[in-house]
Every structure is written in C-alpha cells, then in structure tokens.
Design a protein around this motif. Sequence first.
Motif, PDB file in Angstrom:
ATOM      1  N   LEU A 107      13.798  -3.574   4.526  1.00 38.93           N
ATOM      2  CA  LEU A 107      12.346  -3.727   4.594  1.00 38.93           C
ATOM      3  C   LEU A 107      11.821  -4.152   3.230  1.00 38.93           C
ATOM      4  CD1 LEU A 107      11.544  -0.383   6.468  1.00 38.93           C
ATOM      5  CD2 LEU A 107      12.021  -2.629   7.484  1.00 38.93           C
ATOM      6  N   ASP A 108      11.034  -5.215   3.193  1.00 37.47           N
ATOM      7  CA  ASP A 108      10.446  -5.684   1.941  1.00 37.47           C
ATOM      8  C   ASP A 108       9.199  -4.853   1.647  1.00 37.47           C
ATOM      9  OD1 ASP A 108       9.321  -6.940  -0.211  1.00 37.47           O
ATOM     10  OD2 ASP A 108       9.390  -8.950   0.646  1.00 37.47           O
ATOM     11  N   CYS A 109       9.303  -3.985   0.658  1.00 40.18           N
ATOM     12  CA  CYS A 109       8.194  -3.092   0.291  1.00 40.18           C
ATOM     13  C   CYS A 109       7.723  -3.359  -1.130  1.00 40.18           C
ATOM     14  CB  CYS A 109       8.632  -1.631   0.433  1.00 40.18           C
ATOM     15  SG  CYS A 109       9.201  -1.178   2.081  1.00 40.18           S
ATOM     16  N   SER A 110       7.909  -4.583  -1.597  1.00 37.16           N
ATOM     17  CA  SER A 110       7.626  -4.907  -3.001  1.00 37.16           C
ATOM     18  C   SER A 110       6.147  -5.111  -3.288  1.00 37.16           C
ATOM     19  CB  SER A 110       8.418  -6.146  -3.426  1.00 37.16           C
ATOM     20  OG  SER A 110       8.076  -7.256  -2.616  1.00 37.16           O
ATOM     21  N   ASP A 111       5.332  -5.268  -2.233  1.00 38.50           N
ATOM     22  CA  ASP A 111       3.900  -5.502  -2.424  1.00 38.50           C
ATOM     23  C   ASP A 111       3.105  -4.221  -2.222  1.00 38.50           C
ATOM     24  OD1 ASP A 111       4.268  -8.228  -2.911  1.00 38.50           O
ATOM     25  OD2 ASP A 111       4.219  -8.698  -0.767  1.00 38.50           O
ATOM     26  N   GLU A 112       1.882  -4.223  -2.705  1.00 42.15           N
ATOM     27  CA  GLU A 112       0.943  -3.127  -2.456  1.00 42.15           C
ATOM     28  C   GLU A 112      -0.062  -3.585  -1.394  1.00 42.15           C
ATOM     29  OE1 GLU A 112      -0.805  -1.580  -6.106  1.00 42.15           O
ATOM     30  OE2 GLU A 112       0.708  -2.729  -7.213  1.00 42.15           O
ATOM     31  N   PRO A 113      -0.628  -2.693  -0.595  1.00 41.83           N
ATOM     32  CA  PRO A 113      -0.257  -1.285  -0.453  1.00 41.83           C
ATOM     33  C   PRO A 113       1.036  -1.140   0.350  1.00 41.83           C
ATOM     34  CG  PRO A 113      -1.933  -1.861   1.140  1.00 41.83           C
ATOM     35  CD  PRO A 113      -1.726  -3.091   0.298  1.00 41.83           C
ATOM     36  N   LEU A 114       1.443   0.104   0.594  1.00 41.83           N
ATOM     37  CA  LEU A 114       2.661   0.341   1.353  1.00 41.83           C
ATOM     38  C   LEU A 114       2.554  -0.291   2.735  1.00 41.83           C
ATOM     39  CD1 LEU A 114       3.477   4.083   0.554  1.00 41.83           C
ATOM     40  CD2 LEU A 114       4.554   2.041  -0.403  1.00 41.83           C
ATOM     41  N   SER A 115       3.664  -0.898   3.170  1.00 39.85           N
ATOM     42  CA  SER A 115       3.650  -1.604   4.441  1.00 39.85           C
ATOM     43  C   SER A 115       3.699  -0.639   5.622  1.00 39.85           C
ATOM     44  CB  SER A 115       4.846  -2.556   4.521  1.00 39.85           C
ATOM     45  OG  SER A 115       6.054  -1.825   4.645  1.00 39.85           O
ATOM     46  N   ALA A 116       3.199  -1.115   6.754  1.00 37.66           N
ATOM     47  CA  ALA A 116       3.276  -0.336   7.994  1.00 37.66           C
ATOM     48  C   ALA A 116       4.727  -0.117   8.395  1.00 37.66           C
ATOM     49  CB  ALA A 116       2.511  -1.057   9.101  1.00 37.66           C
ATOM     50  N   ASP A 117       5.600  -1.079   8.069  1.00 37.31           N
ATOM     51  CA  ASP A 117       7.026  -0.929   8.398  1.00 37.31           C
ATOM     52  C   ASP A 117       7.633   0.249   7.640  1.00 37.31           C
ATOM     53  OD1 ASP A 117       6.978  -3.074  10.107  1.00 37.31           O
ATOM     54  OD2 ASP A 117       7.801  -4.499   8.664  1.00 37.31           O
ATOM     55  N   PHE A 118       7.244   0.420   6.366  1.00 37.13           N
ATOM     56  CA  PHE A 118       7.759   1.550   5.601  1.00 37.13           C
ATOM     57  C   PHE A 118       7.252   2.860   6.186  1.00 37.13           C
ATOM     58  CE2 PHE A 118       7.161   4.706   2.194  1.00 37.13           C
ATOM     59  CZ  PHE A 118       8.490   4.904   1.844  1.00 37.13           C
ATOM     60  N   ALA A 119       5.973   2.920   6.501  1.00 39.11           N
ATOM     61  CA  ALA A 119       5.407   4.143   7.080  1.00 39.11           C
ATOM     62  C   ALA A 119       6.108   4.508   8.380  1.00 39.11           C
ATOM     63  CB  ALA A 119       3.907   3.969   7.304  1.00 39.11           C
ATOM     64  N   GLU A 143       3.079   1.332  -9.444  1.00 38.10           N
ATOM     65  CA  GLU A 143       3.017   0.845  -8.065  1.00 38.10           C
ATOM     66  C   GLU A 143       3.985  -0.316  -7.857  1.00 38.10           C
ATOM     67  OE1 GLU A 143       1.669   2.372  -5.773  1.00 38.10           O
ATOM     68  OE2 GLU A 143       0.122   3.595  -6.705  1.00 38.10           O
ATOM     69  N   PRO A 144       4.539  -0.467  -6.655  1.00 39.15           N
ATOM     70  CA  PRO A 144       4.285   0.334  -5.452  1.00 39.15           C
ATOM     71  C   PRO A 144       5.143   1.609  -5.369  1.00 39.15           C
ATOM     72  CG  PRO A 144       5.757  -1.456  -4.908  1.00 39.15           C
ATOM     73  CD  PRO A 144       5.417  -1.625  -6.375  1.00 39.15           C
ATOM     74  N   ILE A 145       5.999   1.832  -6.373  1.00 38.06           N
ATOM     75  CA  ILE A 145       6.902   2.988  -6.318  1.00 38.06           C
ATOM     76  C   ILE A 145       6.118   4.298  -6.345  1.00 38.06           C
ATOM     77  CG2 ILE A 145       8.652   4.234  -7.656  1.00 38.06           C
ATOM     78  CD1 ILE A 145       9.983   1.533  -8.222  1.00 38.06           C
ATOM     79  N   ALA A 146       5.025   4.350  -7.107  1.00 33.66           N
ATOM     80  CA  ALA A 146       4.238   5.587  -7.167  1.00 33.66           C
ATOM     81  C   ALA A 146       3.735   5.983  -5.779  1.00 33.66           C
ATOM     82  CB  ALA A 146       3.072   5.409  -8.133  1.00 33.66           C
ATOM     83  N   SER A 147       3.234   5.023  -5.028  1.00 33.06           N
ATOM     84  CA  SER A 147       2.745   5.317  -3.674  1.00 33.06           C
ATOM     85  C   SER A 147       3.890   5.723  -2.749  1.00 33.06           C
ATOM     86  CB  SER A 147       2.007   4.113  -3.095  1.00 33.06           C
ATOM     87  OG  SER A 147       0.792   3.900  -3.773  1.00 33.06           O
ATOM     88  N   ALA A 148       5.054   5.093  -2.942  1.00 33.47           N
ATOM     89  CA  ALA A 148       6.216   5.463  -2.131  1.00 33.47           C
ATOM     90  C   ALA A 148       6.617   6.914  -2.377  1.00 33.47           C
ATOM     91  CB  ALA A 148       7.389   4.535  -2.442  1.00 33.47           C
ATOM     92  N   ILE A 149       6.601   7.339  -3.638  1.00 36.40           N
ATOM     93  CA  ILE A 149       6.929   8.726  -3.973  1.00 36.40           C
ATOM     94  C   ILE A 149       5.952   9.679  -3.288  1.00 36.40           C
ATOM     95  CG2 ILE A 149       7.002  10.416  -5.852  1.00 36.40           C
ATOM     96  CD1 ILE A 149       8.092   8.159  -7.643  1.00 36.40           C
ATOM     97  N   GLY A 150       4.672   9.348  -3.349  1.00 32.41           N
ATOM     98  CA  GLY A 150       3.676  10.188  -2.695  1.00 32.41           C
ATOM     99  C   GLY A 150       3.908  10.302  -1.198  1.00 32.41           C
ATOM    100  N   ALA A 151       4.240   9.182  -0.571  1.00 36.66           N
ATOM    101  CA  ALA A 151       4.464   9.190   0.874  1.00 36.66           C
ATOM    102  C   ALA A 151       5.721   9.978   1.235  1.00 36.66           C
ATOM    103  CB  ALA A 151       4.575   7.755   1.383  1.00 36.66           C
ATOM    104  N   ILE A 152       6.773   9.827   0.437  1.00 35.78           N
ATOM    105  CA  ILE A 152       8.015  10.569   0.699  1.00 35.78           C
ATOM    106  C   ILE A 152       7.774  12.066   0.549  1.00 35.78           C
ATOM    107  CG2 ILE A 152      10.349  11.015  -0.163  1.00 35.78           C
ATOM    108  CD1 ILE A 152      10.421   7.969  -0.911  1.00 35.78           C
ATOM    109  N   ASN A 153       7.047  12.455  -0.500  1.00 36.43           N
ATOM    110  CA  ASN A 153       6.762  13.880  -0.705  1.00 36.43           C
ATOM    111  C   ASN A 153       5.918  14.461   0.431  1.00 36.43           C
ATOM    112  OD1 ASN A 153       8.187  13.954  -3.091  1.00 36.43           O
ATOM    113  ND2 ASN A 153       6.402  13.808  -4.412  1.00 36.43           N
ATOM    114  N   ALA A 154       5.068  13.641   1.021  1.00 33.00           N
ATOM    115  CA  ALA A 154       4.190  14.112   2.094  1.00 33.00           C
ATOM    116  C   ALA A 154       4.886  14.148   3.451  1.00 33.00           C
ATOM    117  CB  ALA A 154       2.948  13.219   2.175  1.00 33.00           C
TER     118      ALA A 154
END
Length: 227
Positions: A107-119, A143-154
């Motif tokens: 999954l290409d998650c290199s752009d902001e915001p986090l993609s629906a595919d990642f979610a 970003e976008p790694i900071a947002s990914a960390i937040g989503a993983i923690n949640a």
Amino acid sequence: MTFRPPLSREQSRAVDQLAADKYHIPGVILMENAGRGCAELLIAQAPKQVLIACGPGNNGGDGYVIARHLDLAGIAVKIALFCPRERIKGDALINFRIVEAAGIEILDCSDEPLSADFAAALSEADWVVDALLGTGVTSAPREPIASAIGAINASSSGVLAIDIPSGLDCDTGQPHDPTIEAHLTATFVTPKPGYEQETAKPFVGEVHVLDIGTPRKLLAEVLGERG
C-alpha cells in the motif's frame, strides 16, 4: 543467550560497519537474519493477518524480509509503505524488489493524510509490525509517519516493534511525540541502553534480543573486551 551489555547508538553503527569492512558479512545477510528472527517471533504469536508499516531505511528492509517469511508460512500479510519508492536504497531495496516480485500487496502510504486503504488494512490486522524508524532517530517523527504511529497506537492490534519502537531514543529511553506503544520489541545483537529507563517501559513492552549472525569476536571488539 549469554548476557550482553547494552550497545549505544554509535556502538550499534560500529557493529554494522565492522561486520561489512572487517568480517566480510554483507549487510543483506544481517538483514535477512534479523527479519527472519522477527518473523519467527511473530509466528509464535499465532497471527491471522499482519500489517507491516515500513519506513525508508533498513528498518523498513527488515520489514520486507518479515513479510516474505510470513507469506511463506501462509499468514496473510500486507505492507504499508511510508516513503516514496525512490527513497529505498541498498539492502532495503534488494528486499523490496523481492516482495514486489513475490506479489505481496504493498500500500502506498507516502502522502498525507493517511489513506483509506491503510485505515482498512489496520482495522483488519490482528498484529502490526512497526518497521518505520530505527535506532538512529533523535527527533520527533514527521508526517506521514507521525499520523501512522497515532493510528497504530489507537488500534486494537498487537504491535511488534523492530529494533526499537519508532519515536523512542535508544540511548536515553526518552519518547518523542508520538512514539509507538509496542507489545513486543525485537532488538538485535544486544539490548539498547534506553530500554531499562522507566520512561521507555510503557513503549517497549516485552523485549526480545535476537542474534543476527555477528561473530562473538566482533561484539567483543566493539565492547572493548579482551580475549
């Protein structure tokens, strides 16, 4: 495993450098051993579906190796790539090309915001592998790694951190904002000094030290031991 004193960030770099320059061990071999050891640790947790979040460096390279071994074991696995493909270099690129050829979903998650595919992939995974940032990081994730960390923690997924939870300083044990909250941390060769600090304990979870094939003589040399 015989007790080994912790290795600092600089000592860990020295291990990698000596392995290549003096002991003739290609980095891709160490990466293979690291990734396979992590995959075996994860397989022991009996995962059903795994999402591997990969950054641009060798931590991400370990993640590609893990993906290949999980796929070989028949475990459903996806890779979430948090960098442009052209930023992947060296040993990590070798292993990235392997997982591409193997047909493992990336999954290409290199752009902001986090993609629906990642979610969606995160919601389906019962385990997430944090292969985002390594021990060299000394500042807060961007970003976008900071947002990914937040989503993983949640998420409700189990989290395996590779070498270090992304965002944690390996020498001081100080977490940046944000930092991965891991259930398991698979670290290589020796523990890291920061892991014993009280500030690190909520983030590292259960620490497993994995051998990756570095000679005992090399380790003694880095630690300044005789004999």
